[in-house]
Design an enzyme around this catalytic site. Structure first.
Site, PDB file in Angstrom:
ATOM      1  N   ASN A   9      14.575  18.880  16.256  1.00 46.90           N
ATOM      2  CA  ASN A   9      13.230  18.223  16.610  1.00 46.90           C
ATOM      3  C   ASN A   9      12.421  19.197  15.914  1.00 46.90           C
ATOM      4  O   ASN A   9      12.286  20.190  16.743  1.00 46.90           O
ATOM      5  CB  ASN A   9      13.217  18.169  18.331  1.00 46.90           C
ATOM      6  CG  ASN A   9      10.498  18.023  18.340  1.00 46.90           C
ATOM      7  OD1 ASN A   9      10.810  17.446  17.461  1.00 46.90           O
ATOM      8  ND2 ASN A   9      11.181  18.322  19.850  1.00 46.90           N
ATOM      9  N   LYS A  11       9.168  18.786  15.825  1.00 51.06           N
ATOM     10  CA  LYS A  11       7.990  19.585  15.916  1.00 51.06           C
ATOM     11  C   LYS A  11       7.449  19.052  14.700  1.00 51.06           C
ATOM     12  O   LYS A  11       6.719  18.544  13.329  1.00 51.06           O
ATOM     13  CB  LYS A  11       7.537  20.424  16.638  1.00 51.06           C
ATOM     14  CG  LYS A  11       8.585  20.607  17.986  1.00 51.06           C
ATOM     15  CD  LYS A  11       8.255  21.775  18.463  1.00 51.06           C
ATOM     16  CE  LYS A  11       9.167  21.572  19.307  1.00 51.06           C
ATOM     17  NZ  LYS A  11       9.534  22.519  20.933  1.00 51.06           N
ATOM     18  N   HIS A  94       8.581  13.855  25.253  1.00 46.99           N
ATOM     19  CA  HIS A  94       8.693  15.357  25.394  1.00 46.99           C
ATOM     20  C   HIS A  94       7.731  16.119  26.075  1.00 46.99           C
ATOM     21  O   HIS A  94       6.701  15.018  26.436  1.00 46.99           O
ATOM     22  CB  HIS A  94       8.134  15.901  23.251  1.00 46.99           C
ATOM     23  CG  HIS A  94       8.553  16.969  23.086  1.00 46.99           C
ATOM     24  ND1 HIS A  94       8.413  17.932  23.641  1.00 46.99           N
ATOM     25  CD2 HIS A  94      10.163  17.189  23.064  1.00 46.99           C
ATOM     26  CE1 HIS A  94       9.253  18.695  23.396  1.00 46.99           C
ATOM     27  NE2 HIS A  94      10.024  19.464  23.420  1.00 46.99           N
ATOM     28  N   GLU A  96       5.886  18.764  25.508  1.00 44.36           N
ATOM     29  CA  GLU A  96       4.263  18.620  25.114  1.00 44.36           C
ATOM     30  C   GLU A  96       3.907  17.530  24.763  1.00 44.36           C
ATOM     31  O   GLU A  96       1.972  17.383  24.691  1.00 44.36           O
ATOM     32  CB  GLU A  96       4.750  19.372  23.914  1.00 44.36           C
ATOM     33  CG  GLU A  96       5.484  20.979  23.095  1.00 44.36           C
ATOM     34  CD  GLU A  96       6.347  21.181  22.421  1.00 44.36           C
ATOM     35  OE1 GLU A  96       6.467  20.077  21.487  1.00 44.36           O
ATOM     36  OE2 GLU A  96       6.921  21.869  22.396  1.00 44.36           O
ATOM     37  N   GLU A 166      15.261  19.275  29.356  1.00 41.28           N
ATOM     38  CA  GLU A 166      14.037  20.467  28.965  1.00 41.28           C
ATOM     39  C   GLU A 166      13.604  20.699  29.635  1.00 41.28           C
ATOM     40  O   GLU A 166      12.320  20.669  30.154  1.00 41.28           O
ATOM     41  CB  GLU A 166      13.818  19.945  27.179  1.00 41.28           C
ATOM     42  CG  GLU A 166      14.374  18.243  26.429  1.00 41.28           C
ATOM     43  CD  GLU A 166      13.654  18.882  25.181  1.00 41.28           C
ATOM     44  OE1 GLU A 166      14.249  19.770  23.945  1.00 41.28           O
ATOM     45  OE2 GLU A 166      12.632  18.845  25.232  1.00 41.28           O
ATOM     46  N   GLY A 172      11.015  27.429  23.682  1.00 39.47           N
ATOM     47  CA  GLY A 172      10.138  27.942  22.721  1.00 39.47           C
ATOM     48  C   GLY A 172       9.706  29.405  23.291  1.00 39.47           C
ATOM     49  O   GLY A 172       9.050  29.738  22.610  1.00 39.47           O
ATOM     50  N   SER A 212      15.334  26.071  23.457  1.00 37.62           N
ATOM     51  CA  SER A 212      15.989  27.393  22.912  1.00 37.62           C
ATOM     52  C   SER A 212      16.974  27.738  22.987  1.00 37.62           C
ATOM     53  O   SER A 212      17.996  28.901  23.065  1.00 37.62           O
ATOM     54  CB  SER A 212      15.746  28.709  23.664  1.00 37.62           C
ATOM     55  OG  SER A 212      13.975  29.104  23.880  1.00 37.62           O
TER      56      SER A 212
HETATM   57  C1  PEP Z   1      12.049  20.940  21.990  1.00 35.65           C
HETATM   58  O1  PEP Z   1      11.107  21.511  21.737  1.00 35.65           O
HETATM   59  O2  PEP Z   1      12.606  20.115  22.251  1.00 35.65           O
HETATM   60  C2  PEP Z   1      13.553  21.954  22.323  1.00 35.65           C
HETATM   61  C3  PEP Z   1      13.767  22.240  22.890  1.00 35.65           C
HETATM   62  O3  PEP Z   1      12.450  23.590  21.359  1.00 35.65           O
HETATM   63  P1  PEP Z   1      13.109  24.509  21.363  1.00 35.65           P
HETATM   64  O4  PEP Z   1      14.309  24.594  21.221  1.00 35.65           O
HETATM   65  O5  PEP Z   1      12.798  25.662  19.964  1.00 35.65           O
HETATM   66  O6  PEP Z   1      13.222  25.794  22.521  1.00 35.65           O
END
Ligand code: PEP
Length: 253
Positions: A9, A11, A94, A96, A166, A172, A212
């Site tokens: 992803n 973003k 997601h 966000e 998630e 993040g 992460s």
């Molecule tokens: C995401 O936003 O889908 C995600 C998992 O981000 P990160 O791997 O940076 O934590």
């Protein structure tokens, strides 16, 4: 054999030239598991990335979509617009988007239905906040999201969905859920889907972990029986980091 999906992803990152170069480099890796890899990119880079990956077996897609086919929705992108570009996947819900852009389980549900009808695979994100986990309410919360998000989906439609667990506290932040925490929730999600539909469908569903994930922790997470891959943010932006995760999945085949 266990099926995986390793999905990056991006973003809101990468301009067109960088995106096209990344796609070319990814294709050149000739992954043995290329058909279990995808990148989810900004709308404006979809065409370049699709062209760069053509013939590689690697999938690509968007990070959001509107549920209406057309109309007065300034600034939005519809499913037919994504179809025209030939995308394979689209992220839905997601955290966000839920947190900053007013995404609700109702809009998530409408988006799932629109994507399934068009034959685009939705990657549905669910997951709890730190406050919910600290109150030990994560299973109730995620089950509630799943019930609302799958509302009215037929068994056939539900079978097209990929789910990404998630936990918001791990996105993040550099704080990964332990493989045990991630496995526990992915197994729980499989159970909820089994209850909503049946175990055969639940067993076949791809359930990813996101939060992460990186080269150093991917193998331990991916080795867990109910984790079918990863939705990867930060570590999907660098070709070597992302490729190492793809290779970790290949080694578990
Ligand atoms: C995401 O936003 O889908 C995600 C998992 O981000 P990160 O791997 O940076 O934590």
């Amino acid at each position: 054999m266990k099926k995986f999906l390793i999905a990056g992803n991006w973003k809101m990152n990468k301009l067109t030239a960088e995106a096209a170069a990344f796609a070319k480099e990814l294709k050149a890796k000739n992954f043995s598991n290329a058909d279990e890899v995808a990148v989810l990119v900004p709308f404006t880079q979809l065409t370049a990335v699709g062209e760069g990956l053509a013939g590689s077996g690697i999938g690509f897609g968007a990070q959001n979509v509107h549920f209406e086919k057309s109309g007065a929705f300034t600034g939005e992108i519809s499913v037919p617009m994504l179809e025209e570009i030939g995308v394979n996947y689209c992220i839905v819900g997601h955290s966000e988007r839920r947190e900053y852009f007013g995404e609700t389980d109702e809009t998530v549900n409408a988006k799932l239905k629109a994507l399934i009808e068009a034959g685009i695979t939705p990657i549905l994100c669910v997951g709890e906040s730190l406050a919910v986990r600290e109150a030990q309410g994560e299973q109730t919360f995620v089950a509630g999201q799943l019930v609302a998000d799958f509302n009215g989906l037929t068994r056939e439609g539900a079978g097209k969905v990929v789910i990404a667990y998630e936990p918001i506290w791990a996105i993040g932040t550099g704080k990964t859920a332990t493989p045990e925490q991630a496995e526990e929730m992915c197994a729980f999600i499989r159970g909820v889907i089994g209850g909503l539909y049946d175990n055969d469908l639940a067993d076949k569903m791809l359930i990813l972990y996101g939060g992460s994930m990186k080269a150093s922790n991917a193998a331990d997470l991916l080795a867990k029986p109910d984790i079918n891959g990863g939705l990867i943010g930060g570590a999907s932006l660098k070709i070597d980091d992302f490729s190492a995760i793809v290779d970790a999945a290949a080694q578990l085949k």
